[in-house]
Design an enzyme around this catalytic site. Structure first.
Site, PDB file in Angstrom:
ATOM      1  N   PHE A 152       0.823  -1.220   0.000  1.00  0.00           N
ATOM      2  CA  PHE A 152       0.000   0.000   0.000  1.00  0.00           C
ATOM      3  C   PHE A 152       0.856   1.268   0.000  1.00  0.00           C
ATOM      4  O   PHE A 152       0.379   2.339   0.358  1.00  0.00           O
ATOM      5  CB  PHE A 152      -0.952  -0.007   1.207  1.00  0.00           C
ATOM      6  CG  PHE A 152      -1.873  -1.198   1.206  1.00  0.00           C
ATOM      7  CD1 PHE A 152      -2.989  -1.224   0.382  1.00  0.00           C
ATOM      8  CD2 PHE A 152      -1.602  -2.308   1.992  1.00  0.00           C
ATOM      9  CE1 PHE A 152      -3.837  -2.332   0.353  1.00  0.00           C
ATOM     10  CE2 PHE A 152      -2.447  -3.419   1.976  1.00  0.00           C
ATOM     11  CZ  PHE A 152      -3.564  -3.434   1.159  1.00  0.00           C
ATOM     12  N   ARG A 154       2.880   4.601  -1.044  1.00  0.00           N
ATOM     13  CA  ARG A 154       2.678   5.689  -2.003  1.00  0.00           C
ATOM     14  C   ARG A 154       4.013   6.126  -2.554  1.00  0.00           C
ATOM     15  O   ARG A 154       4.982   6.235  -1.789  1.00  0.00           O
ATOM     16  CB  ARG A 154       2.052   6.909  -1.304  1.00  0.00           C
ATOM     17  CG  ARG A 154       0.648   6.694  -0.817  1.00  0.00           C
ATOM     18  CD  ARG A 154       0.284   7.732   0.226  1.00  0.00           C
ATOM     19  NE  ARG A 154       1.062   7.568   1.446  1.00  0.00           N
ATOM     20  CZ  ARG A 154       0.971   8.339   2.522  1.00  0.00           C
ATOM     21  NH1 ARG A 154       0.163   9.371   2.527  1.00  0.00           N
ATOM     22  NH2 ARG A 154       1.704   8.107   3.590  1.00  0.00           N
ATOM     23  N   ASN A 212      -7.498   0.885  -3.836  1.00  0.00           N
ATOM     24  CA  ASN A 212      -7.123   1.886  -4.833  1.00  0.00           C
ATOM     25  C   ASN A 212      -8.340   2.434  -5.569  1.00  0.00           C
ATOM     26  O   ASN A 212      -8.410   3.629  -5.882  1.00  0.00           O
ATOM     27  CB  ASN A 212      -6.106   1.299  -5.820  1.00  0.00           C
ATOM     28  CG  ASN A 212      -4.689   1.453  -5.306  1.00  0.00           C
ATOM     29  OD1 ASN A 212      -4.481   1.906  -4.180  1.00  0.00           O
ATOM     30  ND2 ASN A 212      -3.705   1.083  -6.104  1.00  0.00           N
ATOM     31  N   ALA A 256      -9.482  18.531  -4.600  1.00  0.00           N
ATOM     32  CA  ALA A 256      -9.924  18.713  -5.988  1.00  0.00           C
ATOM     33  C   ALA A 256      -8.762  19.220  -6.827  1.00  0.00           C
ATOM     34  O   ALA A 256      -7.839  19.854  -6.315  1.00  0.00           O
ATOM     35  CB  ALA A 256     -11.088  19.698  -6.025  1.00  0.00           C
ATOM     36  N   CYS A 264      -0.539   3.658 -10.698  1.00  0.00           N
ATOM     37  CA  CYS A 264      -1.390   2.725  -9.947  1.00  0.00           C
ATOM     38  C   CYS A 264      -2.879   3.005 -10.101  1.00  0.00           C
ATOM     39  O   CYS A 264      -3.610   2.168 -10.627  1.00  0.00           O
ATOM     40  CB  CYS A 264      -0.993   2.768  -8.481  1.00  0.00           C
ATOM     41  SG  CYS A 264       0.741   2.393  -8.252  1.00  0.00           S
TER      42      CYS A 264
HETATM   43  C1  UGA Z   1      -1.470   4.826  -4.766  1.00  0.00           C
HETATM   44  C2  UGA Z   1      -2.081   4.512  -3.392  1.00  0.00           C
HETATM   45  O1  UGA Z   1      -2.292   5.730  -2.671  1.00  0.00           O
HETATM   46  C3  UGA Z   1      -1.154   3.594  -2.575  1.00  0.00           C
HETATM   47  O2  UGA Z   1      -1.786   3.246  -1.356  1.00  0.00           O
HETATM   48  C4  UGA Z   1      -0.888   2.340  -3.397  1.00  0.00           C
HETATM   49  O3  UGA Z   1      -0.007   1.453  -2.722  1.00  0.00           O
HETATM   50  C5  UGA Z   1      -0.264   2.726  -4.724  1.00  0.00           C
HETATM   51  O4  UGA Z   1      -1.177   3.599  -5.439  1.00  0.00           O
HETATM   52  C6  UGA Z   1      -0.022   1.467  -5.508  1.00  0.00           C
HETATM   53  O5  UGA Z   1      -1.000   0.786  -5.828  1.00  0.00           O
HETATM   54  O6  UGA Z   1       1.119   1.070  -5.695  1.00  0.00           O
HETATM   55  P1  UGA Z   1       0.421   6.516  -5.645  1.00  0.00           P
HETATM   56  O7  UGA Z   1       0.096   6.053  -7.018  1.00  0.00           O
HETATM   57  O8  UGA Z   1       1.846   6.623  -5.227  1.00  0.00           O
HETATM   58  O9  UGA Z   1      -0.270   5.561  -4.535  1.00  0.00           O
HETATM   59  O10 UGA Z   1      -0.222   7.962  -5.518  1.00  0.00           O
HETATM   60  P2  UGA Z   1      -1.302   8.671  -4.587  1.00  0.00           P
HETATM   61  O11 UGA Z   1      -0.641   9.398  -3.500  1.00  0.00           O
HETATM   62  O12 UGA Z   1      -2.379   7.727  -4.237  1.00  0.00           O
HETATM   63  O13 UGA Z   1      -1.878   9.746  -5.609  1.00  0.00           O
HETATM   64  C7  UGA Z   1      -2.529   9.316  -6.799  1.00  0.00           C
HETATM   65  C8  UGA Z   1      -3.023  10.481  -7.601  1.00  0.00           C
HETATM   66  O14 UGA Z   1      -4.160  11.060  -6.984  1.00  0.00           O
HETATM   67  C9  UGA Z   1      -2.020  11.609  -7.794  1.00  0.00           C
HETATM   68  O15 UGA Z   1      -2.048  12.021  -9.140  1.00  0.00           O
HETATM   69  C10 UGA Z   1      -2.538  12.704  -6.884  1.00  0.00           C
HETATM   70  O16 UGA Z   1      -2.191  13.984  -7.343  1.00  0.00           O
HETATM   71  C11 UGA Z   1      -4.029  12.457  -6.965  1.00  0.00           C
HETATM   72  N1  UGA Z   1      -4.771  12.987  -5.798  1.00  0.00           N
HETATM   73  C12 UGA Z   1      -4.558  12.466  -4.573  1.00  0.00           C
HETATM   74  C13 UGA Z   1      -5.696  13.997  -5.985  1.00  0.00           C
HETATM   75  O17 UGA Z   1      -5.906  14.488  -7.106  1.00  0.00           O
HETATM   76  N2  UGA Z   1      -6.376  14.471  -4.893  1.00  0.00           N
HETATM   77  C14 UGA Z   1      -6.189  13.965  -3.656  1.00  0.00           C
HETATM   78  O18 UGA Z   1      -6.849  14.422  -2.710  1.00  0.00           O
HETATM   79  C15 UGA Z   1      -5.249  12.948  -3.489  1.00  0.00           C
END
Ligand code: UGA
Length: 442
Positions: A152, A154, A212, A256, A264
């Site tokens: 999990f 990030r 996810n 937002a 991922c």
């Molecule tokens: C995500 C999950 O959060 C991890 O728990 C998981 O282990 C990982 O995928 C995986 O499957 O390997 P990650 O891809 O590193 O992690 O990125 P996140 O921090 O989840 O962000 C994903 C996207 O959502 C980013 O583009 C971020 O900018 C966007 N986001 C996130 C938003 O637009 N708004 C938010 O409030 C949060």
């Protein structure tokens, strides 16, 4: 414990370095010889805070080795983690060819009782296929169990998340495999007291995809609210803040903006949706999550158009290219598609990202790159913010305004306070909040 990790991508390499840090003997294996050589020199093939230090620590202590030899992984590890890629097919389905290939190679080389654990994100029922593949290939007396142990972490916080997880999930029907994995993670469990969740294989696989998909749903939900806010003059930031005060909702992942990207969430939502269709149950909610997410990019471009009128011939500064801060990962990064679209419409894009520029250059032929954020903004008709890097928050607003040809900002990550930006002399558009502009002169 002796642990093998097959696949030294983001999850594999972080897991390898972290397990070595915890005192295990770790062998990382990858069929990409160049990547193996890079890692063996103590260099990380991608940007991940804290990883290089951990990698060097493991290599120097002799607890971490890397090799291109997959059979060696099967012979060496008491636990063998499968961490290979599961990319998306054009239909959205996860491509599991690498998982199958690795399972076959491991099966042929098994020695002694081995736990083969899936760590790659895979659709439910993959573990059944892994077990079947190994049974068909391995020697009849080979002793092994298959488990699912989803990750999990990030990107950008991967080392921290691995050493301080919210939960460790192990799916297996074998008590022996479960005990071995509990022993592997004992240093983390003892120190953090985090829950050790034991389930069957299918449930563990589902926990990963469901987690996810739920995170992606939260992001698309708040982005849909952002559109309603824009039509009504409401402020999505305040809506999210107050929603998040309800412990049943929680404040995380209600930011937002221009939508989720990365290696991922987009891949996993598509694969999960495809799997649900294949199982005959469908998951149309996820189609809507994807639709809302992709529409964010167009919405952002419309806002840039509203700021400059015609894009043709306009100079657009772009801050941030990576899909999120603290990484150089550009996979499914909204900024890359946005930059291409702006260039196609005749804009002159000048980009800056603290770490992702080298990786961006081959993807953005039409853009130019500036060595600093302020230099990117020099002479710009509009500044488009695509990644919320911390260094942007500390920018000298007066110097920024003086550098730009027109003081217009379109912020895809809602980094700044609109009234403060108006006071600093900018016309400031963000996502789901009223546009702020300097008060007209006397
Ligand atoms: C995500 C999950 O959060 C991890 O728990 C998981 O282990 C990982 O995928 C995986 O499957 O390997 P990650 O891809 O590193 O992690 O990125 P996140 O921090 O989840 O962000 C994903 C996207 O959502 C980013 O583009 C971020 O900018 C966007 N986001 C996130 C938003 O637009 N708004 C938010 O409030 C949060």
């Amino acid at each position: 414990m002796r642990v093998s990790i097959v696949g030294t991508g983001h999850v594999g390499l972080v897991t390898a370095a972290s397990l070595a840090h915890l005192g295990h003997e770790v062998l990382g294996v990858d069929d990409d010889a160049e990547k193996v050589a890079t890692i063996a020199r103590g260099e990380t093939p991608f940007h991940e805070p804290g990883l290089q230090e951990l990698l060097r620590e493991g290599l120097d202590a002799g607890r971490l080795r890397v090799s291109p030899d997959v059979p060696e992984a099967a012979r060496f590890g008491e636990v063998v983690f499968i961490c290979v890629g599961t990319p998306t097919k054009p239909t959205g389905e996860a491509n599991l060819v690498q998982v199958e290939r690795v399972s076959t190679v491991i099966a042929r080389a098994l020695e002694g009782y081995t736990v083969i654990a899936e760590k790659s994100t895979v659709p439910v029922e993959t573990g059944v296929w892994v077990r079947r593949t190994i049974e068909l290939t391995a020697a009849p007396d080979a002793e092994f169990d298959v488990a699912s142990n989803p990750e999990f972490l990030r990107e950008g916080r991967a080392v921290h998340d691995t050493l301080n997880p919210d939960r460790i999930v192990v799916g297996t029907s074998s008590a022996r495999a479960m005990e071995r994995l509990r022993e592997l993670y004992a240093p983390i469990l003892d120190r953090t007291g985090c829950p050790f969740v034991v389930t069957d294989l299918a449930t563990a696989e589902l926990i990963k995809h469901a987690s996810n998909a739920f995170l992606a749903t939260k992001v698309s939900f708040i982005n849909a609210i952002a559109d309603i806010c824009e039509r009504t003059g409401a402020d999505v930031h305040e809506v999210a803040r107050a929603m998040g005060l309800d412990p049943r909702i929680g404040p995380a992942f209600l930011g937002a903006g221009i939508g989720y990207g990365g290696a991922c969430l987009p891949k996993d939502v598509a694969a999960f949706r495809h799997k649900a269709d294949e199982l005959g149950v469908g998951f149309p909610l996820l189609e809507e999550v994807e639709r809302v997410n992709m529409a964010r990019r167009e919405r952002f471009i419309e806002k840039i158009r509203s700021a400059v009128w015609n894009l043709e011939g306009k100079r657009i500064a772009m801050w941030g290219l990576a899909f999120k801060p603290d990484t150089d990962d550009l996979r499914n990064a909204p900024a890359i598609e946005i930059a291409r679209r702006l260039s196609e419409e005749g804009a002159d894009v000048v980009a800056y990202d603290p770490v992702a520029m080298p990786a961006s250059k081959p993807l953005l032929f039409a853009a130019t790159f500036a060595p600093t954020a302020l230099e990117a903004a020099q002479g710009a008709d509009c500044l488009a913010i695509c990644t919320e890097w911390e260094e942007f928050r500390g920018v000298d607003l007066e110097r920024l305004r003086d550098a730009m040809a027109r003081p217009a900002i379109v912020d895809g990550r809602n980094m700044f306070d609109p009234p403060a930006m108006a006071d600093a002399g900018f016309t400031y558009a963000s996502m789901g909040r009223p546009t702020a502009a300097p008060a007209p002169g006397p």
